[in-house]
Design a protein around this motif. Structure first.
Motif, short mmCIF file in Angstrom:
data_model
loop_
_atom_site.label_atom_id
_atom_site.label_comp_id
_atom_site.label_asym_id
_atom_site.label_seq_id
_atom_site.Cartn_x
_atom_site.Cartn_y
_atom_site.Cartn_z
N ILE A 177 35.35 50.58 42.93
CA ILE A 177 35.33 51.84 42.17
C ILE A 177 33.91 52.09 41.68
CG2 ILE A 177 36.15 53.01 40.10
CD1 ILE A 177 38.80 51.59 40.40
N THR A 206 40.54 57.02 39.24
CA THR A 206 39.67 55.85 39.13
C THR A 206 38.73 55.92 37.94
OG1 THR A 206 37.98 56.80 40.59
CG2 THR A 206 39.74 55.53 41.62
N SER A 255 36.16 56.82 44.34
CA SER A 255 35.81 57.39 43.05
C SER A 255 36.71 58.58 42.79
CB SER A 255 34.34 57.83 43.05
OG SER A 255 34.13 58.89 43.97
#
Length: 610
Positions: A466, A436, A388
């Protein structure tokens, strides 16, 4: 021609009848005491009726080939422009007279066998027959009552042992030269007080000395006939000299060689992946060449140490239509089976060639044979990792002949891919960076692709998950004595989530996670790990900072004497040396020395910041 008795005016452009031609031919045979016997009957059996009908050029080829029993090697090809139009029943005879130089076709390259032969052309043919006999020794075969033709030795100085003179230069019957003059040299051992050298009747050079050495000027691309004549013995030796100043060429359209400084990964499927065709061409309007010197046409393939690799083969070679041993073109090359055995490396292809007149040239090509694709590794993230926020992609792309690398991302079910970063050098570290949050939650594929200069390609793909839902967790990592360092691994875990990232060039990291309790762990080889537990919710607003302390070389969670012993084993090893480990270079100076040992010792049991 003194044996020709012409009672009326000789018209060179007029056509020659069969009776006239046979009369001239018989006279030439009689000059050398060659008894064919019943020549008219023999020619009649060929289907040629003697009379006032004009002879065609085909007929002359038929007569000469049969009477002289001309047999030349089939490998010596002729190349008339109307070769395909020559009647099949005459083709063999045309080839014979052409290969022996008795009939040469026209200056425009056509033979024109259907055309009537003129008196001038007939006289030329008869003269060539005479010169043909002069180059041969005739003996009478009493059993078959016909001439048996045996080749003379035209190289030795004593080729005519019963002559009162011999020729030292030019020694051979045919000589090729690229100079504008030639030295005529020889010795007269007869009793006559004169000796003559001439290329034109009535224009001789008179030699009165026993030994002579005369400079003679040559005409470019023209045959020079030189007659050495002794009046008292009536003996003549003929020599032919050709001045050829045109260097053979590489036929580009029929040659396959690597480009200079090129890179090759495969030899393809051709039998001869590397081959060179050399051609020897005369100037426009000339048909005279010396031909390729087969011994001087060399192809060498050397490795970087200069060792000769493999042996080339002769693929094809042809001859001139005028003189059988004149090679107009030749092709040499290396077979695929030998090239396929070559190891990767640098090679030098050397091509040298020359004609028989000594005109020479060469070509050198350096190239690299490389079948090995680049090394491609993606170290972070790993297959299946949850990520992330902003993350760094760590890895390595290496090839001795690297051309480029590219980092892509694409959706799991998508064909298209997005370029994240690229470069043209080897890399070991951060391959690229990705935010991301610009991509939806879910599975995505990272692709690192390396290409070398020989177009070998290697790629690696990993799937990442993600997840950017929730709150931001960020921070900064420093290393004692060095400060910020990119590529330090940072892990964030909860009972439901296990994600990771690495620090950027400023030592920063960040995550995007839902509410919950988390454990942050920072790990770097050779350092004590950092760990912190905290709860993330809407009120969480921390920038987590951490300093990693060097010295935990065995990774047991403490810095002690065992770690001191271990780093001592690497003492004095520098970057680039065998056994080098950058994780133990705590002050980042490129060598593991006393400073790194002192840093470890000071951190034993009590790491401090100083």
């Amino acid at each position: 021609m003194p044996f020709i008795n012409v009672e009326k005016e000789f018209s060179p452009d007029g056509y020659m009848t069969s009776t006239e031609f046979v009369h001239l031919l018989k006279s030439a045979f009689e000059l050398f005491d060659v008894d064919i016997g019943g020549i008219e009957e023999i020619i009649g059996n060929m289907g040629i009726e003697l009379g006032e009908d004009f002879l065609k050029r085909y007929d002359v080829a038929l007569i000469l080939s049969n009477l002289l029993e001309l047999k030349s090697p089939e490998s010596l090809t002729i190349s008339y422009k109307d070769l395909e139009d020559i009647y099949d029943e005459y083709l063999e005879y045309v080839e014979d007279v052409s290969r022996f130089g008795l009939m040469l076709g026209f200056a425009d390259g056509y033979f024109r066998g259907e055309q009537n032969i003129t008196k001038a052309e007939s006289a030329t043919v008869i003269l060539r027959v005479i010169r043909y006999f002069e180059r041969l020794e005739i003996s009478q075969n009493k059993t078959e009552n016909q001439a048996i033709i045996q080749s003379r030795n035209t190289i030795a100085n004593n080729e005519f042992p019963d002559y009162p003179f011999y020729i030292e230069n030019p020694k051979k019957y045919i000589t090729y030269i690229n100079e504008d003059t030639i030295i005529l040299k020889g010795k007269y051992i007869g009793e006559s007080d004169t000796f003559r050298i001439s290329d034109k009747p009535g224009n001789p050079i008179i030699i009165s000395d026993n030994e002579f050495e005369i400079e003679r000027r040559l005409i470019e691309d023209k045959w020079d006939e030189i007659q050495f004549y002794c009046p008292s013995s009536k003996k003549t030796i003929l020599r032919y000299v050709l001045r050829d100043i045109i260097t053979p060429e590489i036929e580009a359209d029929e040659t396959s060689i690597p480009e200079d400084n090129s890179y090759i990964s495969s030899w393809g499927q051709d039998e001869y992946p590397i081959y060179v065709k050399i051609i020897d061409k005369a100037k426009t309007g000339s048909v005279s060449i010396s031909g390729i010197d087969e011994e001087e046409f060399r192809i060498r393939l050397n490795d970087k140490e200069g060792k000769i690799i493999g042996k080339p083969s002769i693929i094809s070679g042809g001859s001139n239509t005028v003189i059988p041993d004149v090679i107009k073109s030749m092709t040499k090359g290396f077979k695929k089976e030998s090239l396929d055995k070559l190891p990767d490396g640098n090679y030098k292809l050397e091509i040298s060639f020359a004609d028989k007149a000594g005109n020479k040239d060469k070509l050198i090509r350096d190239f690299t044979f490389d079948r090995t694709p680049p090394i491609v590794e993606m170290r972070f993230p790993e297959e299946g990792d949850a990520v992330s926020g902003n993350i760094m992609i760590l890895g390595k792309v290496y090839d001795e002949n690297i051309s480029e690398y590219r980092l892509y991302i694409k959706g799991e079910d998508e064909d298209g891919k997005l370029l994240l970063s690229e470069g043209e050098t080897n890399i070991d570290g951060i391959l690229g960076e990705i935010d991301t949050t610009e991509f939806g939650n879910g599975k995505w594929i990272l692709i690192i692709e390396g290409t070398d200069k020989a177009e070998n390609v290697k790629a690696q793909e990993i799937t990442i998950n993600i997840n950017n839902s929730g709150y931001n967790v960020n921070g900064n990592i420093e290393l004692q004595h060095i400060g910020v360092k990119e590529g330090v691994e940072v892990y964030l875990k909860s009972k439901d989530i296990d994600i990771s990232t690495v620090t950027d060039e400023k030592g920063n990291f960040d995550f995007q996670v839902p509410e919950g309790e988390y454990t942050l762990e920072v790990i770097k080889k050779g350092y004590l790990a950092f760990e912190k537990v905290f709860y993330v919710d809407e009120d969480f607003n921390q920038n987590i900072g951490a300093i990693l302390f060097p010295g935990d070389l065995n990774g047991d969670g403490i810095i002690d004497e065992e770690d001191l012993k271990k780093i001592s084993e690497y003492f004095s090893i520098s970057s680039g040396d065998k056994g080098w480990n950058p994780d133990y270079d705590f002050n980042d100076d490129g060598i593991i020395n006393i400073f790194d040992i002192v840093i470890t010792a000071l951190n034993i049991n009590n790491p401090v910041i100083f």
